[in-house]
Design a protein around this motif. Structure first.
Motif, PDB file in Angstrom:
ATOM      1  N   GLU A 162     -38.563 -13.563 -20.301  1.00 29.27           N
ATOM      2  CA  GLU A 162     -39.671 -12.586 -19.969  1.00 29.27           C
ATOM      3  C   GLU A 162     -39.379 -11.723 -18.857  1.00 29.27           C
ATOM      4  N   ASN A 163     -38.967 -12.277 -17.712  1.00 28.73           N
ATOM      5  CA  ASN A 163     -38.921 -11.668 -16.478  1.00 28.73           C
ATOM      6  C   ASN A 163     -37.922 -10.739 -16.614  1.00 28.73           C
ATOM      7  N   LEU A 164     -36.862 -10.844 -17.221  1.00 33.21           N
ATOM      8  CA  LEU A 164     -35.470 -10.121 -17.376  1.00 33.21           C
ATOM      9  C   LEU A 164     -35.696  -8.893 -18.354  1.00 33.21           C
ATOM     10  N   GLN A 174     -37.532 -14.059  -4.655  1.00 33.12           N
ATOM     11  CA  GLN A 174     -38.522 -13.567  -5.364  1.00 33.12           C
ATOM     12  C   GLN A 174     -38.919 -13.757  -6.876  1.00 33.12           C
ATOM     13  N   ASP A 175     -37.812 -13.800  -7.528  1.00 33.09           N
ATOM     14  CA  ASP A 175     -38.114 -14.149  -9.200  1.00 33.09           C
ATOM     15  C   ASP A 175     -38.521 -15.546  -9.147  1.00 33.09           C
ATOM     16  N   ARG A 176     -37.604 -16.318  -8.746  1.00 32.11           N
ATOM     17  CA  ARG A 176     -37.582 -18.032  -8.849  1.00 32.11           C
ATOM     18  C   ARG A 176     -38.821 -18.403  -8.507  1.00 32.11           C
ATOM     19  N   SER A 223     -40.722  -4.152 -15.562  1.00 27.69           N
ATOM     20  CA  SER A 223     -41.841  -3.759 -14.745  1.00 27.69           C
ATOM     21  C   SER A 223     -42.248  -4.147 -13.532  1.00 27.69           C
ATOM     22  N   HIS A 224     -41.792  -5.523 -13.505  1.00 25.74           N
ATOM     23  CA  HIS A 224     -42.137  -6.249 -12.239  1.00 25.74           C
ATOM     24  C   HIS A 224     -41.224  -5.659 -10.989  1.00 25.74           C
ATOM     25  N   ILE A 225     -40.291  -5.049 -11.177  1.00 25.00           N
ATOM     26  CA  ILE A 225     -39.366  -4.694 -10.081  1.00 25.00           C
ATOM     27  C   ILE A 225     -40.453  -3.884  -9.134  1.00 25.00           C
ATOM     28  N   LEU A 228     -42.626  -6.992  -7.548  1.00 23.29           N
ATOM     29  CA  LEU A 228     -42.061  -8.149  -6.874  1.00 23.29           C
ATOM     30  C   LEU A 228     -40.755  -7.847  -5.911  1.00 23.29           C
ATOM     31  N   HIS A 229     -39.939  -6.745  -6.520  1.00 24.11           N
ATOM     32  CA  HIS A 229     -38.812  -6.429  -5.627  1.00 24.11           C
ATOM     33  C   HIS A 229     -39.177  -4.957  -4.845  1.00 24.11           C
ATOM     34  N   ASP A 230     -40.100  -4.595  -4.519  1.00 28.39           N
ATOM     35  CA  ASP A 230     -40.612  -3.402  -3.870  1.00 28.39           C
ATOM     36  C   ASP A 230     -39.576  -3.348  -2.626  1.00 28.39           C
TER      37      ASP A 230
HETATM   38 FE   LIG Z   1     -36.766  -9.897 -10.932  1.00 30.92          FE
END
Ligand SMILES: [Fe+2]
Ligand code: FES
Length: 360
Positions: A153-155, A294-296, A159-161, A164-166
């Protein structure tokens, strides 16, 4: 365990299985040992001796066979016991281990763990990883302490980038992206288009944009049950895709257990991309940092909260960005149901055949 079994999964990078050595890994809840035969072909066997259940990878290779470390039974690459050094040397019929269909393709070892015949022409196409295509590649691996569907789902929902990865992979204006979802055959494509946004760090690095705005795209493909291919990049606002400033992100998940996942990732830059060794190193470091740091932890925390609960029983709130992940989950459920139905059908056919034999 509820995994789709009659499908190709990536077991490991091809370089993980070194000549003369064994490589052990748990996949879909089963322990598997890999090794190369003398001719270089990879073999995969159940990693458990049927005598006293010792992991076979603790033994040694004898030609194209494995010798168990405990009492010396030997198993060939089909899983058959070919040597019993004890007593009269007779080999019990039950002395065999499961062998798996494997293929070495696109620098990966693929495994098919189901009972149905392996469909060798169905291995997903990751030709961009073959050095002959001229793409510049980099490779990585992480173990993720969560179920593979959460990571999937993360991949599929990028939209999370923005959050979470700002600053690294994302920038604030991305949240207003146009998202287009398509089903192409059995794949789900989730394409996001983000015109005139501030350039995320990773593309500032690749595109030498010096902070100027860009148009950006992230086009993610889900190839069931757990392979992903991202086409992502930037160009000047209103411009067109150029020979650089974009790359393919390869993201491949393989369940290890219900609550852990092997995550193989890679990047393939188009031919002609000119990166200095320092920039290349920064690019690799930045991507790994995003996935690992960040993701993990996010997925790990999510899994801890979900625990043994059923995901849908927890009644997750659904947003527009969840359309892709929801379809993916439904598609996996459908694959599981279809697989179970085929197994029931096969069983019924076997019973009919057995009945006919008895009646004959
Ligand atoms: Fe990510
Ligand atoms: S446990 Fe393998 S030979 Fe005894």
């Amino acid at each position: 365990m509820a995994f789709v079994k009659n499908a190709w999964y990536v077991a490991c990078w091809a370089t993980d299985v070194k000549p003369g050595e064994m490589f052990a890994r748990q996949l879909l809840g089963e322990k598997v040992v890999f090794y190369r035969k003398a001719n270089g072909e990879v073999t995969a066997l159940q990693d458990r001796c049927p005598h006293r259940f010792i992991p076979l990878h603790m033994g040694k290779l004898v030609g194209d066979a494995i010798e168990c470390a405990y009492h010396g039974l030997q198993f060939d690459c089909s899983g058959k016991c070919v040597k019993n050094p004890h007593g009269d040397g007779k080999i019990p019929a039950a002395a065999r281990v499961k062998s798996y269909a494997v293929a070495e393709k696109h620098r990966m070892i693929w495994i098919w763990m189901g009972d149905e015949p392996a469909a060798f022409d169905a291995i997903p196409d990751y030709g961009v990883l073959d050095s002959t295509d001229g793409f510049q590649t980099s490779f990585g691996y992480l173990q993720i302490p969560s179920n593979y569907e959460l990571m999937g789902e993360n991949l599929l929902d990028l939209s999370h980038i923005t959050y979470l990865h700002d600053g690294y992979l994302g920038s604030p204006e991305q949240v207003g992206a146009d998202q287009v979802l398509k089903e192409v055959g059995n794949e789900i494509h989730c394409n996001r288009w983000m015109p005139n946004i501030s350039v995320p760090g990773i593309f500032d690095l690749l595109y030498k944009q010096d902070g100027k705005p860009v148009d950006m795209w992230t086009n993610m493909r889900w190839i069931p049950p757990s392979c992903f291919l991202l086409d992502t990049g930037v160009h000047s606002p209103g411009g067109e895709r150029e020979g650089y400033g974009w790359y393919y992100g390869i993201h491949i998940l393989t369940p290890e257990t219900e609550k852990s996942t092997h995550y193989h990732f890679a990047a393939a830059m188009p031919p002609g991309t000119q990166l200095s060794p320092e920039t290349d190193e920064k690019f690799r470091t930045l991507r790994r940092y995003a996935f690992e740091m960040q993701d993990r932890p996010m997925i790990d925390a999510q899994q801890a909260e979900i625990g043994d609960n059923d995901f849908w029983d927890m009644k997750p709130v659904l947003l527009s960005v969840d359309a892709g992940p929801v379809r993916m989950r439904r598609a996996i459920q459908k694959m599981l149901q279809d697989e179970a139905a085929r197994a029931t059908q096969r069983k019924a056919e076997v019973n009919v055949t057995a009945g006919q034999t008895v009646n004959a």
